[in-house]
Write an enzyme that holds these catalytic residues in place. Structure first.
Site, PDB file in Angstrom:
ATOM      1  N   ASN A  26     -10.582   1.302  -0.239  1.00  0.00           N
ATOM      2  CA  ASN A  26      -9.295   1.082   0.013  1.00  0.00           C
ATOM      3  C   ASN A  26      -8.769   0.654  -1.347  1.00  0.00           C
ATOM      4  O   ASN A  26      -9.073  -0.411  -1.891  1.00  0.00           O
ATOM      5  CB  ASN A  26      -8.645  -0.021   1.032  1.00  0.00           C
ATOM      6  CG  ASN A  26      -7.331  -0.134   1.140  1.00  0.00           C
ATOM      7  OD1 ASN A  26      -6.463   0.131   0.155  1.00  0.00           O
ATOM      8  ND2 ASN A  26      -7.028  -0.582   2.284  1.00  0.00           N
ATOM      9  N   CYS A  40       0.795  -1.049  -0.085  1.00  0.00           N
ATOM     10  CA  CYS A  40      -0.002   0.027   0.035  1.00  0.00           C
ATOM     11  C   CYS A  40       0.949   1.365  -0.004  1.00  0.00           C
ATOM     12  O   CYS A  40       0.219   2.202  -0.349  1.00  0.00           O
ATOM     13  CB  CYS A  40      -0.981   0.001   1.242  1.00  0.00           C
ATOM     14  SG  CYS A  40      -2.285  -1.293   0.984  1.00  0.00           S
ATOM     15  N   HIS A  97      -3.313   7.390   3.504  1.00  0.00           N
ATOM     16  CA  HIS A  97      -3.583   6.088   2.800  1.00  0.00           C
ATOM     17  C   HIS A  97      -5.149   5.945   3.265  1.00  0.00           C
ATOM     18  O   HIS A  97      -5.378   6.016   4.438  1.00  0.00           O
ATOM     19  CB  HIS A  97      -2.660   4.803   3.218  1.00  0.00           C
ATOM     20  CG  HIS A  97      -3.352   3.639   2.833  1.00  0.00           C
ATOM     21  ND1 HIS A  97      -3.708   3.193   1.405  1.00  0.00           N
ATOM     22  CD2 HIS A  97      -3.355   2.406   3.554  1.00  0.00           C
ATOM     23  CE1 HIS A  97      -4.304   2.128   1.418  1.00  0.00           C
ATOM     24  NE2 HIS A  97      -3.962   1.365   2.601  1.00  0.00           N
TER      25      HIS A  97
END
Length: 328
Positions: A285, A117, A255
């Site tokens: 996400n 990520c 994030h």
């Protein structure tokens, strides 16, 4: 370390045309209408169709970033792919994007950087180092992820929060921008909190894949606890490196891990809520594409303007924590 003089001259993003609403997940799981959004804080996300491959989406986002930057593909010196999951093991997704941009015979360096990520932050830092060394003048960094192909709907607490998409930036040497500080830390005792086993040399089709090994598995509680343990001290150290306090940050781009993670970060890290970019409810996400997509949203919505200091930060499988302070 001294700051690195480079400017983000263009940002761009791409969202697949197909939208999956949370009410669709309610129907799929047999839940009451509104339960998915109430539980996970997400209203919709985008899902890539077969023709919207990672390289296709990455190239589309790259074109939009180059349009803002006022440059063309031939003006690039370096292409860095920063995807959480590659389109295919070999060759790199960056190679595929280079070809889609019409640069297949150009010789322009193109390769991937992976930190799940946080791949975008690590690739952006690498681009900055290349600029600092004088190796490149202009670089393209893109992230493109299709989470929807690897979700396990027997575990809706993980599957329900992911979305697909891509985003990119163009960075150039000079200008009024700068990378003020960067940091990245990994705590591998949490490596089993987020796992996709298949696709490498240990678990692959030639040897057989056991049920579930080709699906993403996440222990959300463990990942959350580990990240919460290390983030406060990490952020303090990053701010000290940059010589900037929270009051001096114009925009915070985290994030988009989950609604809970965003709320917890804003509360426990004392982040000013009005400066935090939160698009999770509309995108979910997006793995590595989350941070650059939120960055593009901040720029195009006017939340991040020239001269502002932005904090980009997040966590990733590993468990890793990472952040970057940039003057936009």
């Amino acid at each position: 370390m001294p700051s690195i003089n480079l400017t983000i001259t263009g940002t761009g993003s791409y969202l697949p045309a197909t939208v999956l609403n949370s009410t669709d997940i309610d129907d799929r799981m047999g839940w009451a209408r509104g339960e998915c959004e109430a539980r996970f804080g997400i209203a919709r996300r985008h899902v890539a169709m077969p023709d919207e491959t990672s390289s296709f989406m990455g190239a589309e986002a790259a074109r939009r970033a180059m349009e803002m930057a006022g440059c063309g593909p031939q003006d690039l010196d370096l292409i860095l792919g920063a995807c959480g999951v590659m389109e295919q093991p070999i060759p790199s997704t960056a190679t595929l994007v280079q070809d889609r941009l019409g640069l297949g015979r150009s010789g322009i360096a193109a390769f991937d950087v992976n930190a799940t990520c946080l791949s975008f932050l690590q690739a952006l830092d690498l681009a900055a180092l290349h600029v600092q060394c004088g190796r490149v003048r202009r670089a393209l960094v893109f992230s493109s992820d299709i989470a929807s192909v690897g979700l396990d709907w027997n575990r809706p607490e993980a599957a329900a929060i992911f979305g697909d998409g891509a985003a990119a930036v163009v960075v150039e040497a000079g200008g009024k921008g700068a990378v003020l500080a960067h940091d990245f830390q990994t705590y591998a005792h949490g490596h089993d909190a987020c796992v996709l086993a298949a696709g490498g040399t240990r678990v692959n089709p030639a040897r057989g894949i056991a049920p579930g090994e080709d699906r993403f598995r996440m222990d959300g509680g463990k990942a959350f606890k580990l990240a919460s343990r290390y983030l406060p001290r990490f952020l303090q150290r990053l701010l000290q490196k940059a010589g900037v306090g929270l009051a001096g940050i114009g925009c915070i781009i985290p994030h988009q891990a989950s609604a809970q993670a965003l709320q917890h970060a804003a509360r426990n890290l004392w982040l000013p809520p009005g400066r935090v970019i939160d698009i999770f409810a509309r995108t979910g996400n997006q793995i590595a594409a989350s941070i650059p997509t939120a960055l593009d949203h901040a720029v195009r919505s006017g939340r991040l303007v020239r001269g502002d200091v932005a904090l980009l930060m997040g966590t990733s499988a590993g468990i890793s924590v990472g952040g970057m302070m940039v003057r936009f």
